[in-house]
Design an enzyme around this catalytic site. Structure first.
Site, short mmCIF file in Angstrom:
data_model
loop_
_atom_site.label_atom_id
_atom_site.label_comp_id
_atom_site.label_asym_id
_atom_site.label_seq_id
_atom_site.Cartn_x
_atom_site.Cartn_y
_atom_site.Cartn_z
CD1 TRP A 99 -1.73 -2.27 2.18
CD2 TRP A 99 -2.60 -1.83 0.17
NE1 TRP A 99 -2.53 -3.33 1.83
CE2 TRP A 99 -3.07 -3.09 0.60
CE3 TRP A 99 -3.01 -1.34 -1.07
CZ2 TRP A 99 -3.93 -3.87 -0.16
CZ3 TRP A 99 -3.86 -2.11 -1.85
CH2 TRP A 99 -4.31 -3.36 -1.38
CG ASP A 166 -2.79 3.98 4.62
OD1 ASP A 166 -3.73 3.78 5.41
OD2 ASP A 166 -2.63 3.31 3.58
CE LYS A 190 -7.43 -3.28 6.31
NZ LYS A 190 -7.04 -4.53 5.62
#
Length: 356
Positions: A99, A166, A190
């Site tokens: 990511w 992030d 999450k």
């Protein structure tokens, strides 16, 4: 049979969140309407988004001068929105996984990108250290937790420029010092809510300094001005997020969540370290994620991997298969996962090892 849910995302939610959201699907705020069909302009839903925003600020101790936004598009949309809004000439990025690499790729569309360090050549098995962040960068971007590889930065990096993070898979698992941040973003699926909404926390004064025109939907100022209501927001995930935030406050807030998370991870990593059959994949214990514990079979037991998966499944343990790009196993220990599920996995590891 009780299920022990270790999926990396979408992932386990608290019973509190699930039950209250299920009730609202049938009858939201005594309106006689489902949360699935209520107008986002109604006073009842406005109260939801207002309370959710206030709880984010309270739980994370966000100072004045930051806006909390509820947006669509996932964290991947933020890979372009961040540089669109913040990158004037150069962004500094740390490459610690898939990511982070994707964020770097998007940022290069908007300007120069200085990748200060990368652990790609070593399979992203550790967090690089000793790198230098250029003082002329507009910001330094890092991915705090790498779900695929099981590494995590549980600290706010020292930086000569403002930080952007992030935090999709570890937000609400540790305190954050917002002093040096321009933005933090997190996909909800999450530690917060079902997939469909992305939480963005952005410093107001950091906006409006780029020369490029920004499409209306990709300009943070649009969403700040309209209170995340410029277009129809993802109503159900925001409602579920509110339930999770209420639950977190009831538990005692971020420090209590962190204590629980550290305890769960300590027990599972201890079982892995004590095992002859299983071994961790992160090379430096200091870089181990407490959210996503990645491990594999020792080479001499590699052919038992599928058997162990079946063994766990028979005990109601689901979601421990590693990401398809790396294989092995991954146990995600998000805030909603109870300690009893970690114990169930450890017991399964012990019992399987004893029989083989």
């Amino acid at each position: 049979m009780k299920k022990h849910n270790f999926y990396a995302g979408p992932s386990i939610l608290s019973e509190y969140t699930i039950q209250n959201t299920a009730d609202a699907i049938l009858n939201f705020a005594d309106t006689g309407l489902s949360i699935l069909e209520v107008s986002h302009r109604s006073k009842e839903f406005q109260a939801v988004i207002d309370e959710a925003t206030a709880l984010v600020k309270e739980l994370l101790d966000i100072p004045q001068g930051f806006s909390v936004l509820w947006l669509g598009g996932g964290a991947s949309m933020q890979f372009c929105m961040i540089p669109f809004n913040l990158l004037k000439k150069k962004g500094a990025y740390l490459d610690t996984g898939t990511w982070a690499s994707n964020a770097i790729k998007e940022a290069r569309i908007f300007g120069d990108v200085d990748v200060v360090a990368s652990s790609k050549e070593q399979g992203y098995t550790f967090i690089p250290k000793g790198y230098e962040i250029p003082k002329d960068a507009d910001y330094f971007h890092y991915t705090s937790n790498n779900t695929i590889y099981g590494t995590e930065m549980r600290y706010d990096p020292a930086s000569p420029v403002r930080l952007v993070a992030d935090m999709s898979s570890d937000i609400f698992s540790r305190p954050i010092d917002f002093t040096n941040y321009d933005a933090i973003y997190a996909g909800a699926q999450k530690n917060l809510a079902p997939a469909g909404v992305t939480l963005v926390i952005v410093r107001d004064e950091a906006l409006g300094h780029v020369d490029r025109p920004i499409p209306t939907m990709l300009d943070y100022r649009t969403h700040i001005k309209k209170g995340s209501m410029f277009n129809t927001p993802p109503v159900l995930p925001i409602f579920a997020a509110l339930q999770t935030l209420r639950y977190y406050k009831q538990l005692g807030g971020i420090k209590e969540l962190e204590r629980r998370d550290l305890e769960k991870a300590k027990h599972l990593y201890g079982a892995i370290d004590d095992s002859r059959m299983f071994q961790g994949t992160v090379t430096d214990p200091a870089d181990r994620s407490i959210m996503n514990v990645c491990f594999v079979m020792a080479p001499e037991y590699k052919d038992l991997e599928s058997s162990f998966m079946e063994f766990c499944s028979a005990r109601g343990i689901v979601g421990i298969k590693g990401h398809r790009s790396v294989g092995g196993f991954r146990a995600s220990l998000y805030n909603a996962l109870p300690a009893e599920s970690v114990k169930a996995l450890i017991d399964a590891m012990h019992d399987f090892e004893a029989t083989h």
